[in-house]
Design an enzyme around this catalytic site. Sequence first.
Site, PDB file in Angstrom:
ATOM      1  N   HIS A 136      -6.405  -7.175  -0.581  1.00 38.47           N
ATOM      2  CA  HIS A 136      -6.590  -5.574  -0.810  1.00 38.47           C
ATOM      3  C   HIS A 136      -5.937  -5.160  -1.706  1.00 38.47           C
ATOM      4  CE1 HIS A 136      -7.849  -6.741   3.497  1.00 38.47           C
ATOM      5  NE2 HIS A 136      -7.965  -5.786   3.348  1.00 38.47           N
ATOM      6  N   HIS A 169       0.909  -1.361   0.313  1.00 34.99           N
ATOM      7  CA  HIS A 169       0.036   0.037  -0.206  1.00 34.99           C
ATOM      8  C   HIS A 169       0.882   1.263   0.250  1.00 34.99           C
ATOM      9  CE1 HIS A 169      -3.595  -2.077   0.332  1.00 34.99           C
ATOM     10  NE2 HIS A 169      -3.424  -2.585   1.289  1.00 34.99           N
TER      11      HIS A 169
END
Length: 347
Positions: free
Chosen positions: A203, A165
């Site tokens: 994710h 991320h």
Amino acid sequence: MLIFHNPIHHLHAGRQEMFRGKLVPCHESPARLEFVLQALRQRGIGELRAPSPADMALLGRVHSPRYLDFLQGAWREWIALDPANAELDVLPSVWPVRGFRHDVTPANFAARVGLYSFDSGSPLTAGTWDAALAGAACAIDAARAVGGAGGPRAAMALTRPPGHHAGPDFFGGYCFLNNAALAAQALREAGAARVAVLDIDYHHGNGTQTIFYERGDVLTVSVHGDPLTEYPFFLGHADERGAGAGEGCNLNLPLAAGTGYAGWREALRAGMRAVQDFRADALVIALGVDTFEGDPISKFKLASADYRQVGRDLATLGLPAVFTMEGGYAVEEVGTNVANVLEGYGG
């Protein structure tokens, strides 16, 4: 398989995060990696090595210098504001959203925390920089081992905090330095003309996508929960295909919450075909096992036994490969699931 593990990962240990409107104990904990190490040792998987010092010049080719400077000094600044802050983690409270300027670096510490972050669920602690830097070193060493003459066909950066991320100048999603992107860059510099990053965390790997979005030498593929309902929400849609020199070099394969193994495997195979069509010379696998049916913050339905087949499928690509450890928050099962992937991969 060589496994570069982070011996100081435990220095990053967040006390709490903001989750669904309240402060809760941090899901991303040191115990995650300890369970993986235990499972690998019990099964005799891989050769464990500690990393060499991180290559700061390579870090500066993936992350912006002002962001790295901020991370390196953030804790000292936090304590300088008030010594009592030693008992608290750093969490952002203000962000420069649409219409705000990002090019001016504020003097105010709280403002800079917001400038370089995108959520309030990623506590920055006393040991965050040291742990993240050692993790980055694991990723770089793993890539250089695989990319070097006579090196192994596969290596792993077994580290935390995770990385996918983290963007060129932002942290979030428990991630501060992007280990998968650093591994891809190191593979390129070791001689691989074309590198693919295949992200199989629950994710979307928004940071990795952002870093390579306008580059044609690195393909980014992500199989993940649909961002219409799943974190990180604001990237990861199927129409994001890359830009400029990177047009067509980004593939997102979003899936609905509740997807089971059969549907997930079909998407994985589509991602693998994209890697083959790209004619990649080397592969980075951003390995998240938060696709597990018992994960507390994710919603796919893979069983522990499925991960062996995941490893076998990935091995059919036949590419020199670097695994980077990403998510997985059903702590006691994380070790079993990672070990199953590596066992399947190794045949």
